[in-house]
Motif scaffolding. Structure first.
Motif, PDB file in Angstrom:
ATOM      1  N   VAL A  51      -0.115  14.413  -9.119  1.00 49.98           N
ATOM      2  CA  VAL A  51      -0.009  13.683  -7.854  1.00 49.98           C
ATOM      3  C   VAL A  51       1.288  14.073  -7.161  1.00 49.98           C
ATOM      4  N   GLY A  52       1.232  14.167  -5.846  1.00 56.15           N
ATOM      5  CA  GLY A  52       2.413  14.470  -5.057  1.00 56.15           C
ATOM      6  C   GLY A  52       2.513  13.574  -3.844  1.00 56.15           C
ATOM      7  N   MET A  53       3.732  13.510  -3.289  1.00 59.14           N
ATOM      8  CA  MET A  53       3.976  12.725  -2.083  1.00 59.14           C
ATOM      9  C   MET A  53       4.500  13.615  -0.984  1.00 59.14           C
ATOM     10  N   ARG A  54       3.941  13.449   0.213  1.00 59.93           N
ATOM     11  CA  ARG A  54       4.452  14.130   1.393  1.00 59.93           C
ATOM     12  C   ARG A  54       5.457  13.232   2.105  1.00 59.93           C
ATOM     13  N   ALA A  55       6.241  13.845   2.967  1.00 57.73           N
ATOM     14  CA  ALA A  55       7.278  13.103   3.692  1.00 57.73           C
ATOM     15  C   ALA A  55       6.679  12.021   4.585  1.00 57.73           C
ATOM     16  N   ASP A  56       5.437  12.210   5.032  1.00 60.80           N
ATOM     17  CA  ASP A  56       4.801  11.219   5.912  1.00 60.80           C
ATOM     18  C   ASP A  56       4.199  10.041   5.155  1.00 60.80           C
ATOM     19  N   VAL A  66       1.376  24.705  -0.834  1.00 63.73           N
ATOM     20  CA  VAL A  66       0.078  24.430  -0.197  1.00 63.73           C
ATOM     21  C   VAL A  66      -0.029  22.962   0.206  1.00 63.73           C
ATOM     22  N   ALA A  67       0.307  22.060  -0.712  1.00 69.33           N
ATOM     23  CA  ALA A  67       0.163  20.633  -0.426  1.00 69.33           C
ATOM     24  C   ALA A  67       1.333  20.067   0.380  1.00 69.33           C
ATOM     25  N   ALA A  68       2.423  20.837   0.512  1.00 68.53           N
ATOM     26  CA  ALA A  68       3.591  20.424   1.298  1.00 68.53           C
ATOM     27  C   ALA A  68       4.189  19.114   0.810  1.00 68.53           C
ATOM     28  N   CYS A  69       4.259  18.959  -0.518  1.00 68.35           N
ATOM     29  CA  CYS A  69       4.848  17.760  -1.108  1.00 68.35           C
ATOM     30  C   CYS A  69       6.329  17.983  -1.405  1.00 68.35           C
ATOM     31  N   GLU A  70       7.083  16.894  -1.390  1.00 71.63           N
ATOM     32  CA  GLU A  70       8.503  16.945  -1.747  1.00 71.63           C
ATOM     33  C   GLU A  70       8.722  16.554  -3.204  1.00 71.63           C
ATOM     34  N   ASN A  71       7.916  15.619  -3.674  1.00 70.84           N
ATOM     35  CA  ASN A  71       7.972  15.186  -5.067  1.00 70.84           C
ATOM     36  C   ASN A  71       6.569  15.195  -5.641  1.00 70.84           C
ATOM     37  N   ALA A  72       6.447  15.649  -6.880  1.00 72.62           N
ATOM     38  CA  ALA A  72       5.128  15.719  -7.509  1.00 72.62           C
ATOM     39  C   ALA A  72       5.273  15.509  -9.007  1.00 72.62           C
ATOM     40  N   LEU A  73       4.250  14.915  -9.603  1.00 77.71           N
ATOM     41  CA  LEU A  73       4.264  14.533 -11.011  1.00 77.71           C
ATOM     42  C   LEU A  73       3.022  15.059 -11.703  1.00 77.71           C
ATOM     43  N   PHE A  74       3.225  15.653 -12.858  1.00 82.55           N
ATOM     44  CA  PHE A  74       2.128  16.141 -13.690  1.00 82.55           C
ATOM     45  C   PHE A  74       1.455  14.969 -14.384  1.00 82.55           C
ATOM     46  N   PHE A  75       0.125  14.911 -14.305  1.00 79.13           N
ATOM     47  CA  PHE A  75      -0.612  13.875 -15.024  1.00 79.13           C
ATOM     48  C   PHE A  75      -1.020  14.355 -16.415  1.00 79.13           C
ATOM     49  N   ASP A  76      -1.704  15.508 -16.479  1.00 69.22           N
ATOM     50  CA  ASP A  76      -2.105  16.022 -17.791  1.00 69.22           C
ATOM     51  C   ASP A  76      -2.760  17.389 -17.627  1.00 69.22           C
ATOM     52  N   GLY A 108       0.791  -1.230   0.000  1.00 67.71           N
ATOM     53  CA  GLY A 108       0.000   0.000   0.000  1.00 67.71           C
ATOM     54  C   GLY A 108       0.820   1.274   0.000  1.00 67.71           C
ATOM     55  N   THR A 109       2.106   1.185   0.342  1.00 64.43           N
ATOM     56  CA  THR A 109       2.935   2.387   0.322  1.00 64.43           C
ATOM     57  C   THR A 109       3.113   2.859  -1.118  1.00 64.43           C
ATOM     58  N   ALA A 110       3.385   4.151  -1.265  1.00 65.01           N
ATOM     59  CA  ALA A 110       3.422   4.745  -2.593  1.00 65.01           C
ATOM     60  C   ALA A 110       4.623   5.663  -2.736  1.00 65.01           C
ATOM     61  N   GLY A 111       4.866   6.111  -3.972  1.00 61.16           N
ATOM     62  CA  GLY A 111       5.957   7.040  -4.208  1.00 61.16           C
ATOM     63  C   GLY A 111       5.808   7.753  -5.534  1.00 61.16           C
ATOM     64  N   VAL A 112       6.514   8.858  -5.651  1.00 59.37           N
ATOM     65  CA  VAL A 112       6.679   9.580  -6.911  1.00 59.37           C
ATOM     66  C   VAL A 112       8.181   9.760  -7.094  1.00 59.37           C
ATOM     67  N   MET A 113       8.708   9.237  -8.189  1.00 60.13           N
ATOM     68  CA  MET A 113      10.147   9.287  -8.419  1.00 60.13           C
ATOM     69  C   MET A 113      10.456   9.683  -9.859  1.00 60.13           C
ATOM     70  N   GLU A 114      11.552  10.406 -10.017  1.00 58.71           N
ATOM     71  CA  GLU A 114      12.068  10.712 -11.352  1.00 58.71           C
ATOM     72  C   GLU A 114      12.383   9.388 -12.060  1.00 58.71           C
ATOM     73  N   THR A 115      12.192   9.352 -13.367  1.00 61.42           N
ATOM     74  CA  THR A 115      12.241   8.104 -14.127  1.00 61.42           C
ATOM     75  C   THR A 115      13.533   7.325 -13.926  1.00 61.42           C
ATOM     76  N   GLU A 116      14.683   7.973 -14.049  1.00 57.74           N
ATOM     77  CA  GLU A 116      15.944   7.231 -13.927  1.00 57.74           C
ATOM     78  C   GLU A 116      16.179   6.751 -12.501  1.00 57.74           C
ATOM     79  N   ALA A 117      15.750   7.539 -11.509  1.00 57.76           N
ATOM     80  CA  ALA A 117      15.854   7.106 -10.113  1.00 57.76           C
ATOM     81  C   ALA A 117      14.955   5.897  -9.867  1.00 57.76           C
TER      82      ALA A 117
END
Length: 232
Positions: A161-166, A190-200, A111-120
């Motif tokens: 979509v974005g991910m928070r540190a928690d 506002v959303a206090a995310c560290e990583n975020a990805l554009f969907f469309d 159930g854990t999730a993430g947003v990561m740059e493609t090469e990472a």
């Protein structure tokens, strides 16, 4: 208007209205859907939520979650129920998907999730339960995408979509047209995310339950759906 889920809030940022929905993986299941039971591409958020409800699970919310080719196949990585239906795409090209760095939103079996740059993401060797690749990244470790203008002239209703540190997930969509720079700052400030990805953009749509709240009237490829987690 449909009833707003408790996990969603309305905000106004830099003059534009937006909806931010905070998803706790401990309380919610997150799935990606692309095809219906008949194997045909669902093609629209409305059709997806109707099919999910007919199968016995009404989503809390759903939105488009990645870019697609003219034949509706995903442009990049797409994984559903642990099965890769489309491979990771590290090619160069034109358009937002290829405005590198692009990235991947994924969930694991726990159930854990993430947003990561493609090469990472590639280097991490993750085995996702669900994954969708899109682009560009909006935030990379708290920094705005290096190629964004502060407020470019290209403005659309956008979602991502974005991910928070928690470990919580933020799904966001604007009600008004915004630049990529402003949309990235929404996730950061506002959303206090560290990583975020554009969907469309321009095709961005949102359903609350089975009712469309924001409907661009355009096709959708991969779709992310959030469900209340059942007890027991």
């Amino acid at each position: 208007m449909a009833n707003k889920p408790d996990i969603c809030e309305e905000t106004v940022f830099e003059g534009a209205r937006a909806v931010l929905c905070t998803v706790d993986p401990n309380a919610h299941d997150i799935r990606l859907v692309y095809r219906g039971p008949d194997g045909e591409v669902l093609g629209r958020v409305k059709k997806a939520v109707t099919a999910l409800a007919a199968a016995g699970r009404v989503p809390v919310l759903a939105m488009n979650a990645g870019m697609y080719h003219a034949d509706m196949t995903p442009v990049g990585l797409y994984v559903e129920d642990g099965t890769e239906l489309s491979p990771l795409n590290a090619d160069d090209g034109f358009g937002n998907f290829f405005l590198k760095p692009n990235g991947v939103f994924f969930t694991r079996k726990d159930g854990t999730a993430g947003v990561m740059e493609t090469e990472a993401y590639r280097a991490a060797g993750i085995a996702p339960e669900f994954a969708t690749q899109s682009g560009p990244m909006l935030l990379i470790d708290g920094d705005i995408h290096p190629r964004f203008l502060p407020d470019g002239t290209s403005k659309y209703i956008r979602n991502g979509v974005g991910m928070r540190a928690d470990g919580s997930i933020v799904l966001a969509i604007t009600r008004d047209k915004v630049s990529l720079g402003s949309f990235a700052r929404l996730f950061r400030d506002v959303a206090a995310c560290e990583n975020a990805l554009f969907f469309d953009g321009a095709v961005s749509s949102l359903a609350w339950g089975v009712q469309m709240e924001i409907d661009a009237g355009e096709p959708a490829g991969p779709i992310v759906a959030v469900f209340d987690k059942f007890e027991g």
